[in-house]
Motif scaffolding. Structure first.
Motif, PDB file in Angstrom:
ATOM      1  N   PRO A 259       0.829  -1.209   0.000  1.00 50.74           N
ATOM      2  CA  PRO A 259       0.000   0.000   0.000  1.00 50.74           C
ATOM      3  C   PRO A 259       0.861   1.255   0.000  1.00 50.74           C
ATOM      4  O   PRO A 259       2.012   1.245   0.448  1.00 50.74           O
ATOM      5  CB  PRO A 259      -0.802  -0.120   1.308  1.00 50.74           C
ATOM      6  CG  PRO A 259       0.016  -1.025   2.177  1.00 50.74           C
ATOM      7  CD  PRO A 259       0.678  -1.983   1.238  1.00 50.74           C
TER       8      PRO A 259
ATOM      9  N   TYR B  54       3.338   0.364   8.869  1.00 51.51           N
ATOM     10  CA  TYR B  54       3.106  -0.880   8.129  1.00 51.51           C
ATOM     11  C   TYR B  54       3.747  -0.808   6.746  1.00 51.51           C
ATOM     12  O   TYR B  54       4.372  -1.777   6.296  1.00 51.51           O
ATOM     13  CB  TYR B  54       1.616  -1.155   7.999  1.00 51.51           C
ATOM     14  CG  TYR B  54       1.322  -2.393   7.171  1.00 51.51           C
ATOM     15  CD1 TYR B  54       1.563  -3.667   7.691  1.00 51.51           C
ATOM     16  CD2 TYR B  54       0.847  -2.302   5.863  1.00 51.51           C
ATOM     17  CE1 TYR B  54       1.323  -4.807   6.937  1.00 51.51           C
ATOM     18  CE2 TYR B  54       0.617  -3.430   5.108  1.00 51.51           C
ATOM     19  CZ  TYR B  54       0.853  -4.680   5.646  1.00 51.51           C
ATOM     20  OH  TYR B  54       0.625  -5.800   4.888  1.00 51.51           O
TER      21      TYR B  54
ATOM     22  N   LYS C  33       6.642  -3.267   5.253  1.00 50.51           N
ATOM     23  CA  LYS C  33       6.543  -4.012   3.996  1.00 50.51           C
ATOM     24  C   LYS C  33       7.718  -3.695   3.081  1.00 50.51           C
ATOM     25  O   LYS C  33       8.257  -4.591   2.422  1.00 50.51           O
ATOM     26  CB  LYS C  33       5.222  -3.692   3.289  1.00 50.51           C
ATOM     27  CG  LYS C  33       3.992  -4.276   3.958  1.00 50.51           C
ATOM     28  CD  LYS C  33       4.026  -5.790   3.979  1.00 50.51           C
ATOM     29  CE  LYS C  33       3.837  -6.410   2.611  1.00 50.51           C
ATOM     30  NZ  LYS C  33       3.789  -7.901   2.667  1.00 50.51           N
TER      31      LYS C  33
ATOM     32  N   ALA D 213       3.797  -0.857  13.702  1.00 52.85           N
ATOM     33  CA  ALA D 213       2.493  -0.755  13.042  1.00 52.85           C
ATOM     34  C   ALA D 213       1.386  -1.274  13.957  1.00 52.85           C
ATOM     35  O   ALA D 213       0.314  -0.672  14.075  1.00 52.85           O
ATOM     36  CB  ALA D 213       2.512  -1.533  11.728  1.00 52.85           C
TER      37      ALA D 213
ATOM     38  N   ASP E  18      -1.925   0.521  12.969  1.00 50.68           N
ATOM     39  CA  ASP E  18      -1.824   0.707  11.517  1.00 50.68           C
ATOM     40  C   ASP E  18      -1.908  -0.656  10.832  1.00 50.68           C
ATOM     41  O   ASP E  18      -0.945  -1.426  10.836  1.00 50.68           O
ATOM     42  CB  ASP E  18      -0.500   1.402  11.183  1.00 50.68           C
ATOM     43  CG  ASP E  18      -0.343   1.657   9.687  1.00 50.68           C
ATOM     44  OD1 ASP E  18      -1.350   1.567   8.949  1.00 50.68           O
ATOM     45  OD2 ASP E  18       0.790   1.948   9.255  1.00 50.68           O
ATOM     46  N   ARG E  19      -3.092  -0.963  10.258  1.00 56.21           N
ATOM     47  CA  ARG E  19      -3.311  -2.240   9.552  1.00 56.21           C
ATOM     48  C   ARG E  19      -2.851  -3.424  10.421  1.00 56.21           C
ATOM     49  O   ARG E  19      -2.021  -4.246  10.013  1.00 56.21           O
ATOM     50  CB  ARG E  19      -2.574  -2.255   8.215  1.00 56.21           C
ATOM     51  CG  ARG E  19      -3.031  -1.177   7.231  1.00 56.21           C
ATOM     52  CD  ARG E  19      -2.229  -1.249   5.940  1.00 56.21           C
ATOM     53  NE  ARG E  19      -2.691  -0.347   4.930  1.00 56.21           N
ATOM     54  CZ  ARG E  19      -2.251   0.918   4.804  1.00 56.21           C
ATOM     55  NH1 ARG E  19      -1.356   1.384   5.657  1.00 56.21           N
ATOM     56  NH2 ARG E  19      -2.712   1.694   3.850  1.00 56.21           N
TER      57      ARG E  19
ATOM     58  N   GLU F 191      -4.209  -6.235  11.398  1.00 56.72           N
ATOM     59  CA  GLU F 191      -4.402  -7.595  10.880  1.00 56.72           C
ATOM     60  C   GLU F 191      -3.288  -7.978   9.914  1.00 56.72           C
ATOM     61  O   GLU F 191      -2.658  -9.034  10.057  1.00 56.72           O
ATOM     62  CB  GLU F 191      -5.755  -7.702  10.178  1.00 56.72           C
ATOM     63  CG  GLU F 191      -5.984  -9.048   9.506  1.00 56.72           C
ATOM     64  CD  GLU F 191      -7.218  -9.056   8.598  1.00 56.72           C
ATOM     65  OE1 GLU F 191      -7.384 -10.041   7.872  1.00 56.72           O
ATOM     66  OE2 GLU F 191      -7.987  -8.077   8.633  1.00 56.72           O
ATOM     67  N   SER F 192      -3.026  -7.127   8.933  1.00 57.00           N
ATOM     68  CA  SER F 192      -1.981  -7.421   7.950  1.00 57.00           C
ATOM     69  C   SER F 192      -0.605  -7.458   8.597  1.00 57.00           C
ATOM     70  O   SER F 192       0.230  -8.301   8.256  1.00 57.00           O
ATOM     71  CB  SER F 192      -2.010  -6.361   6.834  1.00 57.00           C
ATOM     72  OG  SER F 192      -3.238  -6.394   6.135  1.00 57.00           O
ATOM     73  N   ALA F 193      -0.376  -6.545   9.546  1.00 56.48           N
ATOM     74  CA  ALA F 193       0.921  -6.505  10.217  1.00 56.48           C
ATOM     75  C   ALA F 193       1.167  -7.791  11.002  1.00 56.48           C
ATOM     76  O   ALA F 193       2.275  -8.345  10.979  1.00 56.48           O
ATOM     77  CB  ALA F 193       0.993  -5.291  11.139  1.00 56.48           C
TER      78      ALA F 193
ATOM     79  N   CYS G  14      -8.037  -6.990  16.144  1.00 54.79           N
ATOM     80  CA  CYS G  14      -8.485  -7.189  14.762  1.00 54.79           C
ATOM     81  C   CYS G  14      -9.995  -7.400  14.725  1.00 54.79           C
ATOM     82  O   CYS G  14     -10.586  -7.884  15.691  1.00 54.79           O
ATOM     83  CB  CYS G  14      -7.783  -8.405  14.145  1.00 54.79           C
ATOM     84  SG  CYS G  14      -5.985  -8.278  14.142  1.00 54.79           S
TER      85      CYS G  14
END
Length: 298
Positions: free
Chosen positions: A21, A27, A31, A55, A60-61, A63-65, A93
């Motif tokens: 992103p 985050y 990445k 993150a 900051d995001r 779930e993805s982190a 989350c």
């Protein structure tokens, strides 16, 4: 000006290629560190983990982190730490993310040999299915593999989970329980890999006459997935091994009993009856479970 535009285009391509992103939050920086470190020979991704933690703490995001950090930790053999991180921060989350976090946990349990925890979580996921709570109540979900998206039905997911549960039982040498689970998986959505595992379960119980036709179906290409040469080769190897075992006179060690609690069995039976309404109210496979229990009780 041209240099600025060129750099901007490179950044846009980086985001598109690696599905990162845009922005400058923790985050995004994590990445970037993860992707760039993957291109290094040493693959030192400690810096990415630091940014993933930032993150998570910054919201900051999350779930993805959590998921991405677990992947990096797994690569660094920090699996136990990844498990604790998911358990501690999954509460941050949304409900829609819990199912995918369970999948990450199952993979981590498998990685570090926590078979009992893996079995418990797989059973929990099956209970969610027959309570109608899987996929957040939807009949299908979107999954991704090797960069491609595809739809997975509840039926397919049930068979997949049963296959994983059967494999976990096999790791505990509980071949009777694994057999029952693999048979149910094959009734829902048969495939060659689970057929080979079912054949192996029967072989471990010296039930060669039952195992032989199952494995032969794979060799003959009569089961979905048996067009894969690896599946056919495995089935052929198991058949050859079975011929050797038939000539062995040594006694097999005592097999452990079934480890399927009543609520789990009854709930799974209800689920199977939904998909097989033309069958009798009680499926033969569950009669086998009771016969096993009677034998073990003697």
């Amino acid at each position: 000006m041209e240099v600025v535009n060129s750099r901007r285009k490179e950044e846009e391509q980086f985001h598109i290629i690696h599905k990162v992103p845009s922005g400058d939050g923790p985050y995004v920086k994590a990445k970037h560190a993860q992707i760039l470190n993957l291109q290094l020979v040493e693959r030192d991704q400690e810096g990415a983990i630091v940014w993933f933690w930032k993150a998570i703490n910054a919201g900051d995001r999350v779930e993805s982190a959590l998921k991405d950090m677990a992947v990096v930790m797994k690569q660094l053999d920090r699996t136990e730490e990844a498990i604790e991180a998911i358990k501690s921060f999954r509460c941050l989350c949304p409900k829609s993310a819990q199912e995918s976090l369970d999948n990450v946990l199952i993979d981590l349990f498998k990685k570090c040999g926590k078979v009992d925890e893996q079995i418990a979580l797989l059973k929990q996921k099956l209970r969610m299915i027959y309570r109608g709570e899987a996929f957040n109540g939807r009949p299908t979900k979107t999954a991704r593999s090797h960069g491609k998206k595809f739809q997975v039905s509840v039926r397919q997911e049930t068979s997949r989970i049963l296959g994983n549960l059967g494999w976990a039982y096999m790791q505990k040498s509980n071949f009777m329980a694994a057999e029952v689970v693999y048979k149910k998986a094959q009734m829902i959505d048969p495939d060659a890999n689970k057929a080979c595992n079912l054949g192996l379960c029967l072989m471990k119980q010296a039930r060669y006459e039952e195992a032989c036709p199952i494995l032969q179906h794979v060799v003959n290409g009569e089961i979905p997935g048996s067009d894969d040469i690896r599946a056919r080769n495995r089935a052929q190897e198991l058949l050859m091994e079975m011929e050797k075992c038939r000539h062995m006179s040594e006694l097999l060690p005592a097999l452990p009993g079934l480890d399927l609690d009543d609520d789990f069995v009854n709930g799974l039976e209800k689920l199977m009856n939904v998909w097989a309404p033309s069958r009798s109210k009680r499926l033969p496979i569950f009669e086998q479970i009771e016969s096993f229990r009677d034998q073990l009780a003697c």
